[in-house]
Design a protein around this motif. Structure first.
Motif, PDB file in Angstrom:
ATOM      1  N   GLU A   1      -7.372  -1.765  14.941  1.00  0.00           N
ATOM      2  CA  GLU A   1      -8.411  -0.782  14.099  1.00  0.00           C
ATOM      3  C   GLU A   1      -8.978  -1.318  12.654  1.00  0.00           C
ATOM      4  O   GLU A   1      -9.024  -1.050  12.007  1.00  0.00           O
ATOM      5  CB  GLU A   1      -8.275   0.792  13.922  1.00  0.00           C
ATOM      6  CG  GLU A   1      -8.722   1.551  15.785  1.00  0.00           C
ATOM      7  CD  GLU A   1      -8.572   2.575  15.633  1.00  0.00           C
ATOM      8  OE1 GLU A   1      -8.595   3.453  14.426  1.00  0.00           O
ATOM      9  OE2 GLU A   1      -8.410   3.290  16.522  1.00  0.00           O
ATOM     10  N   THR A   2      -7.092  -1.552  12.260  1.00  0.00           N
ATOM     11  CA  THR A   2      -6.853  -2.361  10.270  1.00  0.00           C
ATOM     12  C   THR A   2      -7.488  -3.440  10.401  1.00  0.00           C
ATOM     13  O   THR A   2      -8.136  -3.615   9.859  1.00  0.00           O
ATOM     14  CB  THR A   2      -5.109  -1.364  10.267  1.00  0.00           C
ATOM     15  OG1 THR A   2      -5.045  -0.553  10.478  1.00  0.00           O
ATOM     16  CG2 THR A   2      -5.887  -1.646   8.728  1.00  0.00           C
ATOM     17  N   ALA A   3      -7.063  -4.558  11.457  1.00  0.00           N
ATOM     18  CA  ALA A   3      -7.807  -5.515  11.859  1.00  0.00           C
ATOM     19  C   ALA A   3      -9.214  -5.767  11.764  1.00  0.00           C
ATOM     20  O   ALA A   3      -9.663  -6.215  10.661  1.00  0.00           O
ATOM     21  CB  ALA A   3      -7.120  -6.045  12.438  1.00  0.00           C
ATOM     22  N   GLU A   4      -9.844  -4.698  12.526  1.00  0.00           N
ATOM     23  CA  GLU A   4     -11.343  -4.123  12.715  1.00  0.00           C
ATOM     24  C   GLU A   4     -11.882  -3.916  11.252  1.00  0.00           C
ATOM     25  O   GLU A   4     -12.960  -4.867  11.009  1.00  0.00           O
ATOM     26  CB  GLU A   4     -11.442  -3.696  13.818  1.00  0.00           C
ATOM     27  CG  GLU A   4     -12.861  -4.114  13.439  1.00  0.00           C
ATOM     28  CD  GLU A   4     -13.769  -3.373  15.075  1.00  0.00           C
ATOM     29  OE1 GLU A   4     -12.567  -2.697  15.904  1.00  0.00           O
ATOM     30  OE2 GLU A   4     -14.795  -3.111  15.305  1.00  0.00           O
ATOM     31  N   ALA A   5     -10.622  -3.516  10.780  1.00  0.00           N
ATOM     32  CA  ALA A   5     -11.732  -2.752   9.112  1.00  0.00           C
ATOM     33  C   ALA A   5     -11.779  -3.998   7.943  1.00  0.00           C
ATOM     34  O   ALA A   5     -12.539  -4.033   7.459  1.00  0.00           O
ATOM     35  CB  ALA A   5     -10.444  -1.873   9.271  1.00  0.00           C
ATOM     36  N   LEU A   6     -10.779  -4.468   8.596  1.00  0.00           N
ATOM     37  CA  LEU A   6     -10.534  -5.564   7.597  1.00  0.00           C
ATOM     38  C   LEU A   6     -11.580  -6.922   7.419  1.00  0.00           C
ATOM     39  O   LEU A   6     -12.252  -7.076   6.320  1.00  0.00           O
ATOM     40  CB  LEU A   6      -9.089  -6.737   7.450  1.00  0.00           C
ATOM     41  CG  LEU A   6      -9.140  -8.055   6.553  1.00  0.00           C
ATOM     42  CD1 LEU A   6      -9.355  -7.460   5.120  1.00  0.00           C
ATOM     43  CD2 LEU A   6      -7.605  -8.609   6.876  1.00  0.00           C
ATOM     44  N   VAL A   7     -11.983  -6.825   9.321  1.00  0.00           N
ATOM     45  CA  VAL A   7     -12.898  -8.056   9.433  1.00  0.00           C
ATOM     46  C   VAL A   7     -14.266  -7.501   9.238  1.00  0.00           C
ATOM     47  O   VAL A   7     -14.611  -7.898   8.312  1.00  0.00           O
ATOM     48  CB  VAL A   7     -12.841  -8.575  10.528  1.00  0.00           C
ATOM     49  CG1 VAL A   7     -14.076  -8.990  10.886  1.00  0.00           C
ATOM     50  CG2 VAL A   7     -11.352  -9.363  11.057  1.00  0.00           C
TER      51      VAL A   7
ATOM     52  N   GLY B   1       0.469  -1.325   0.350  1.00  0.00           N
ATOM     53  CA  GLY B   1       0.541  -0.085   0.216  1.00  0.00           C
ATOM     54  C   GLY B   1       0.905   1.065  -0.036  1.00  0.00           C
ATOM     55  O   GLY B   1       2.106   1.471  -0.236  1.00  0.00           O
ATOM     56  N   GLU B   2      -0.013   2.331   0.150  1.00  0.00           N
ATOM     57  CA  GLU B   2       1.181   3.718  -0.239  1.00  0.00           C
ATOM     58  C   GLU B   2       1.640   3.672   1.678  1.00  0.00           C
ATOM     59  O   GLU B   2       2.732   5.027   1.447  1.00  0.00           O
ATOM     60  CB  GLU B   2       0.025   4.618  -0.158  1.00  0.00           C
ATOM     61  CG  GLU B   2      -0.512   4.750  -1.281  1.00  0.00           C
ATOM     62  CD  GLU B   2      -1.320   5.750  -1.901  1.00  0.00           C
ATOM     63  OE1 GLU B   2      -1.681   6.953  -1.019  1.00  0.00           O
ATOM     64  OE2 GLU B   2      -2.333   6.019  -3.116  1.00  0.00           O
ATOM     65  N   GLY B   3       1.414   3.415   2.847  1.00  0.00           N
ATOM     66  CA  GLY B   3       1.428   3.796   3.675  1.00  0.00           C
ATOM     67  C   GLY B   3       3.087   2.469   4.041  1.00  0.00           C
ATOM     68  O   GLY B   3       3.202   1.914   3.550  1.00  0.00           O
ATOM     69  N   ALA B   4       2.799   3.111   5.721  1.00  0.00           N
ATOM     70  CA  ALA B   4       4.033   2.435   6.330  1.00  0.00           C
ATOM     71  C   ALA B   4       3.564   1.241   7.352  1.00  0.00           C
ATOM     72  O   ALA B   4       4.043   0.136   7.367  1.00  0.00           O
ATOM     73  CB  ALA B   4       5.059   2.819   7.125  1.00  0.00           C
ATOM     74  N   LEU B   5       2.110   0.812   7.121  1.00  0.00           N
ATOM     75  CA  LEU B   5       1.528   0.363   7.686  1.00  0.00           C
ATOM     76  C   LEU B   5       0.938  -1.026   7.753  1.00  0.00           C
ATOM     77  O   LEU B   5       1.047  -1.070   6.402  1.00  0.00           O
ATOM     78  CB  LEU B   5      -0.040   0.933   8.624  1.00  0.00           C
ATOM     79  CG  LEU B   5      -0.530   0.491  10.014  1.00  0.00           C
ATOM     80  CD1 LEU B   5      -1.434   1.345  10.298  1.00  0.00           C
ATOM     81  CD2 LEU B   5      -1.707  -0.931   9.236  1.00  0.00           C
TER      82      LEU B   5
ATOM     83  N   SER C   1      -0.674  -1.917   3.996  1.00  0.00           N
ATOM     84  CA  SER C   1       0.108  -2.748   3.158  1.00  0.00           C
ATOM     85  C   SER C   1      -0.823  -4.216   3.777  1.00  0.00           C
ATOM     86  O   SER C   1      -0.825  -4.357   4.403  1.00  0.00           O
ATOM     87  CB  SER C   1       1.470  -3.048   3.343  1.00  0.00           C
ATOM     88  OG  SER C   1       1.781  -1.371   2.344  1.00  0.00           O
ATOM     89  N   VAL C   2      -0.504  -4.956   3.125  1.00  0.00           N
ATOM     90  CA  VAL C   2      -1.357  -6.231   3.586  1.00  0.00           C
ATOM     91  C   VAL C   2       0.221  -7.175   3.277  1.00  0.00           C
ATOM     92  O   VAL C   2       0.231  -7.705   2.046  1.00  0.00           O
ATOM     93  CB  VAL C   2      -2.578  -7.113   3.124  1.00  0.00           C
ATOM     94  CG1 VAL C   2      -3.079  -8.356   3.789  1.00  0.00           C
ATOM     95  CG2 VAL C   2      -3.500  -5.818   3.378  1.00  0.00           C
TER      96      VAL C   2
END
Lengths: 451, 333
Positions: free
Chosen positions: B267-273, B29-33, B61-62
Motif C-alpha cells: 500500500e505504501t509502495a503504491e502510494a509512492l507510485v 520518518g516518524e514511524g517504523a515502516l 521512512s524511505v
C-alpha cells in the motif's frame, strides 16, 4: 373428465416460453463459442506473424544461427491489456536466446506453425512454434522459434462479448416471453368466446352454432351441432310421442265415459252406482291428465317457435270465464273477472289461453265450495292474476311446484297431474316473463302470470 | 518465475560482476515502516520528491538506494526481496521486469494507456535526449540544431573537436543503451554521427552527470544524448552550457516506477507510485518536483519511446550482441 384438469393456454404459454429460454441459452452459447474461436484465431494470426518475422530474420553464418530480431516482431504483440510476451529461439536443442523452459525439445521440422495453450511460469499462455531446417554448409541447421503471449486481452474481449451476448439473449427471452403470453391469449380467445356464446344460451336453445370459428375448432363445432340436432330431434320425438299417446288415450276415454254415464242411468243398485261413479271419476282424472300432457307438449312446441300477434288479455280471460262458468257452477263456485279495459300485448294467443286456463283450472280444483275465484288483468306490469280461497300453497314447496309432475303435499285426493303450473310457467318464460306463486294472508292463494 | 529470468540477466551478471549500489541514504520518518526504493536517479535530484512524499506520509521512512540502470536488473535478480519500489530511466529494463512477472499490478492506479504498461510500469516524467555543448567552445560558430548539422560542424573542424566529444558507454548505461537503440531504430543518421564520434576519439561516460561536469569544466565541447533535465538541477553550470533538443527528432524517455511483487508494504509502495504519477500528471510546476512532467498532449508523440513489448527486442541476447558489435565498430577505433 378424468385426471388433472389441464389448461391449453398455460401449456401453450409454457411451451413457448420454454422454447424461448432454450433458444436464448443456445444463442448465448453459440455466440460465445464462435467469439472464442474468432478471438483465438486473431491472437494466433498475430503470433504467427511475429513468428514468421523472427524466422525470416535468421541467417546462418559458419554453422551458427544469427537472429537480428526485428523491432516489429514484439511491438506487434502489443495489446489493449498489455499482455506479457515470451519467446525462445533454439538451434537444434540448444537455447540460443529467449526464455529457458518455454518449450522443450526434441524438435521436428514442420510446414506450418503449431499453436497450443500451455502453462509457463504459473500462467496460461498461447504458444506458437515453428521448426524449420535451414540449408547451410557443411550441414543443414534446424531452427525452432517459439513465441508465447498471455491471454488477458483475449479474456477481456471474450468477457465483453459474453456480457453482450447474455444481454441480447436476455432481451430476446423477455421479448419472446411477452410474445408467448400474447400469442397464447389471442389463440385461445375464439375458444373462450365460443364457450361463452354457448353458455349464454337458454336451456331450450338447441340451434346449431353458426358463428365463424378457427379451422381447428370446426370439428368440435360440427360435432357439437350434430349433437344438438340429435338432441333436439330426440326431444321433439318424445314430445310428439307423448302428445300422440295422450291424444290416442283421450278419445277412447270419452267413449268409455259416455258409456259409463249411460250405464249409471240404468243401474239401480247402490253399490253398482258407487262403482260407476268412481269409474267416471277415474276416467275424468285420466282424461284431464291426458289433456294437460297435450297442453304441455303443445306449449313446449310452440314455445320454441312462437307466433306473436296482438292479443287482448281481457278478451281471452272473458272467453275462458264464459267457457268455464258451467264447470264452476257445478262446484258452487263463482268466477269473477276484474279488468279496467282491454290490455293488448304481443304474445302467442293459444299459449296465453292455455296458461290462463290451467291456472283457473287449478284454482277451481283447490277452492272449497261456495267460494269465488277471482281473475284480474293488470296493465302495468302486464300480468294475469288468478286467486282462489283454498288452502294455499305449502310454503316449503312453493319453489318446486312449477316443476313437471310436482304436486303440493296438501293436494289430497284432488284430481290433478301436476302439470298445470309447469305449463303456466313455461308459457311465462317463453314470453320472457315469470310465474309467481303467493299465499294470501286471509286464506287462499294467488298465481300471477307476468308477461 | 525466477527460474525463467531472462538470459540477459546472467549475461549482465557475469559481464558486470561488480553490480553494486552507488549510493544509499535513509530518509527517516516518524514511524517504523520503511519503504525500500532502488533507483537510477541520483539522490540529490530525487530528495525533494521524497520529501514531498514524506510530508504527506509522515510515518514512512524511505531507504533510497541508487544504482546504474543496467545494474538494477542484476540487483533485483540477486535479491528480489531487498526492495519494494524500482525507479529507473531504462524503460526497456523496467518493462522486462514487469514482463517477467516481477512487478505487482496496481489496478487502482488509473493512468492513460501510453504512460503505463500492464498496470505495472508507470511513467512519471518525460525527458528528451539532448545535445549539450560548451558555449565557449562554440564561440563564433553556429550552434547545431540537428544531428546532420552537428555532423557537418564536426567534419568541418575535426582538429578542434578531437577528443572533446562525449556520449554514453552503452555497454555500461541502461539509459544510454535505450537512447542509442531508439536512435538507431529511428534514423540512419545515428550511425553516421557515431562514426564521426569514433573518428574524433569520443569519450565514453557512464552517466549524464559526469558528462555535464566535464562540459562545464571545458574538458568536453559536445555531449550527445545527455539528459537535459540534469543540467536544470545544476544552475551554476547553466550559463556555460547550451542545451539543444535536436529538431530532426528528440528521443524522449519516460522515467518509470514499479512496485515489486514480493513487497510487504504494497500500500505504501503504491502510494509512492501514485504520488509520483499524480505529480507528473497535475502539470503543476510544484516546488520540489525537479523533473519534467509528462505533457499529456505530447505523451503519444512519435519521439516518445512507447511502453510496449517492442522494448524487449534490444534486450534479446543476439540482438544486443549485434547492436554492440555495430556500435563498437563505429565508435571504438
Amino acid at each position: 373428465m378424468r385426471g388433472r384438469a389441464t389448461s391449453l393456454r398455460r401449456r401453450l404459454t409454457w411451451t413457448l416460453i420454454g422454447g424461448a429460454a432454450v433458444l436464448a441459452v443456445l444463442f448465448y452459447l453459440v455466440v460465445r463459442t464462435y467469439a472464442q474461436q474468432i478471438a483465438q484465431q486473431g491472437q494466433d494470426r498475430i503470433l504467427e506473424a511475429s513468428l514468421t518475422s523472427l524466422m525470416d530474420a535468421a541467417v546462418v553464418r559458419e554453422g551458427q544461427v544469427e537472429v537480428d530480431v526485428p523491432y516489429a516482431a514484439f511491438a506487434m504483440l502489443d495489446t489493449a491489456a498489455d499482455d506479457r510476451v515470451f519467446y525462445a529461439i533454439h538451434q537444434g536443442a540448444e537455447l540460443l536466446t529467449g526464455y529457458d523452459g518455454l518449450v522443450d525439445g526434441p524438435f521436428v521440422a514442420m510446414a506450418r506453425p503449431a499453436f497450443d495453450t500451455v502453462g509457463f511460469a504459473g500462467i496460461d499462455v498461447r504458444l506458437a512454434q515453428l521448426t524449420r531446417v535451414l540449408p547451410a554448409s557443411p550441414a543443414p541447421v534446424m531452427l525452432t522459434v517459439s513465441v508465447a503471449q498471455t491471454r488477458d486481452s483475449l479474456a477481456g474481449t471474450l468477457w465483453a462479448i459474453s456480457v453482450n451476448a447474455a444481454l441480447f439473449g436476455g432481451a430476446f427471452f423477455v421479448l419472446a416471453a411477452g410474445m408467448a403470453l400474447w400469442t397464447s391469449r389471442s389463440t385461445m380467445r375464439p375458444l373462450s368466446q365460443m364457450a361463452e356464446a354457448v353458455a349464454r344460451r337458454g336451456p331450450r336453445d338447441l340451434r346449431p352454432v353458426v358463428r365463424a370459428v378457427p379451422t381447428e375448432l370446426s370439428p368440435l363445432v360440427t360435432s357439437l351441432n350434430s349433437l344438438m340436432t340429435r338432441l333436439s330431434a330426440s326431444l321433439t320425438q318424445s314430445e310428439t310421442f307423448i302428445a300422440e299417446a295422450a291424444h290416442r288415450v283421450r278419445t277412447p276415454l270419452a267413449t268409455v265415459r259416455t258409456h259409463a254415464e249411460a250405464t249409471l242411468m240404468r243401474v239401480d243398485r247402490d253399490e253398482n252406482r258407487a262403482a260407476l261413479r268412481s269409474m267416471i271419476r277415474a276416467i275424468d282424472e285420466s282424461s284431464r291428465a291426458a289433456g294437460q300432457l297435450l297442453d304441455h307438449a303443445m306449449v313446449t312446441f310452440r314455445g320454441d317457435q312462437m307466433e306473436r300477434s296482438a292479443v287482448d288479455l281481457v278478451g281471452i280471460c272473458r272467453e275462458l270465464v264464459d267457457r268455464l262458468t258451467p264447470v264452476a257452477e257445478m262446484k258452487d263456485l263463482e268466477l269473477v273477472l276484474r279488468a279496467d279495459g282491454p290490455v293488448v300485448v304481443q304474445a302467442d294467443p293459444i299459449l296465453i289461453q292455455n296458461a290462463v286456463r290451467n291456472l283457473i283450472d287449478n284454482a277451481l280444483k283447490y277452492s272449497p265450495p261456495e267460494g269465488a275465484v277471482r281473475i284480474e288483468v293488470q296493465a302495468d306490469p302486464v300480468a294475469v292474476i288468478v286467486c282462489d280461497e283454498g288452502a294455499g300453497f305449502p310454503e316449503a314447496q312453493i319453489a318446486e311446484l312449477s316443476q313437471r309432475f310436482q304436486r303440493g303435499a296438501n293436494a289430497g285426493d284432488t284430481v290433478g297431474s301436476g302439470l298445470g303450473l309447469t305449463i303456466a310457467q313455461d308459457v311465462a318464460e317463453a314470453h320472457g316473463g315469470r310465474l309467481e306463486l303467493v299465499n294470501v294472508d286471509r286464506g287462499g292463494a294467488c298465481a300471477t302470470l307476468y308477461l | 518465475m525466477r527460474n525463467f529470468i531472462f538470459v540477459i540477466a546472467w549475461l549482465w551478471a557475469s559481464a558486470l560482476s561488480a553490480a553494486e549500489l552507488e549510493d544509499r541514504q535513509i530518509f527517516q520518518g516518524e514511524g517504523a515502516l520503511t519503504l525500500r526504493v532502488l533507483s537510477s536517479t541520483d539522490t540529490d535530484i530525487f530528495a525533494p520528491i521524497l520529501e514531498g512524499f514524506m510530508a504527506r506520509n509522515p510515518t514512512v521512512s524511505v531507504d533510497y538506494a541508487v544504482a546504474a540502470s543496467a545494474d538494477i536488473v542484476t540487483l533485483i535478480a540477486e535479491c528480489p526481496d531487498c526492495f519494494d519500489v524500482v525507479i529507473s530511466s531504462a524503460m526497456d529494463l523496467q518493462l522486462k521486469l514487469a514482463n517477467d512477472g516481477l512487478a505487482r499490478r496496481l489496478p487502482g492506479l488509473v493512468r492513460t494507456g501510453g504512460t503505463q504498461w500492464r498496470q505495472s510500469v508507470f511513467g512519471f516524467t518525460q525527458e528528451p535526449a539532448t545535445i549539450v555543448v560548451n558555449r565557449a567552445a562554440f564561440a563564433g560558430r553556429d550552434m547545431p540544431t540537428t544531428r546532420q548539422a552537428l555532423i557537418e560542424i564536426l567534419r568541418a573542424e575535426p582538429d578542434h573537436f578531437r577528443g572533446r566529444l562525449g556520449t554514453y558507454d552503452v555497454r555500461l548505461s541502461g539509459l544510454g543503451y535505450l537512447y542509442a537503440t531508439q536512435d538507431a531504430r529511428t534514423s540512419e543518421t545515428f550511425w553516421r554521427l557515431m562514426e564521426v564520434f569514433g573518428n574524433l576519439n569520443a569519450q565514453l561516460y557512464c552517466c549524464s552527470g559526469d558528462m555535464i561536469d566535464d562540459l562545464a569544466s571545458g574538458e568536453l565541447y559536445v555531449a550527445y544524448n545527455v539528459l537535459g533535465s540534469y543540467t536544470q538541477t545544476r544552475p551554476e553550470t547553466l550559463d556555460k552550457l547550451a542545451i539543444i533538443t535536436p529538431e530532426d527528432f528528440a528521443t524522449t524517455m519516460m522515467r518509470t516506477a514499479l512496485v515489486l511483487d514480493t513487497t510487504d508494504v504494497g500500500e505504501t509502495a503504491e502510494a509512492l507510485v501514485r504520488y509520483l504519477t499524480s505529480g507528473a500528471w497535475a502539470m503543476q510546476e510544484r516546488p520540489g518536483f525537479p523533473l519534467p512532467s509528462i505533457d499529456p498532449a505530447d505523451a503519444q508523440a512519435l519521439d516518445v519511446v512507447s511502453l510496449d513489448p517492442g522494448l524487449l527486442v534490444y534486450l534479446d541476447r543476439l540482438k544486443r550482441a549485434l547492436f554492440l558489435e555495430a556500435w563498437g565498430s563505429a565508435l571504438l577505433r
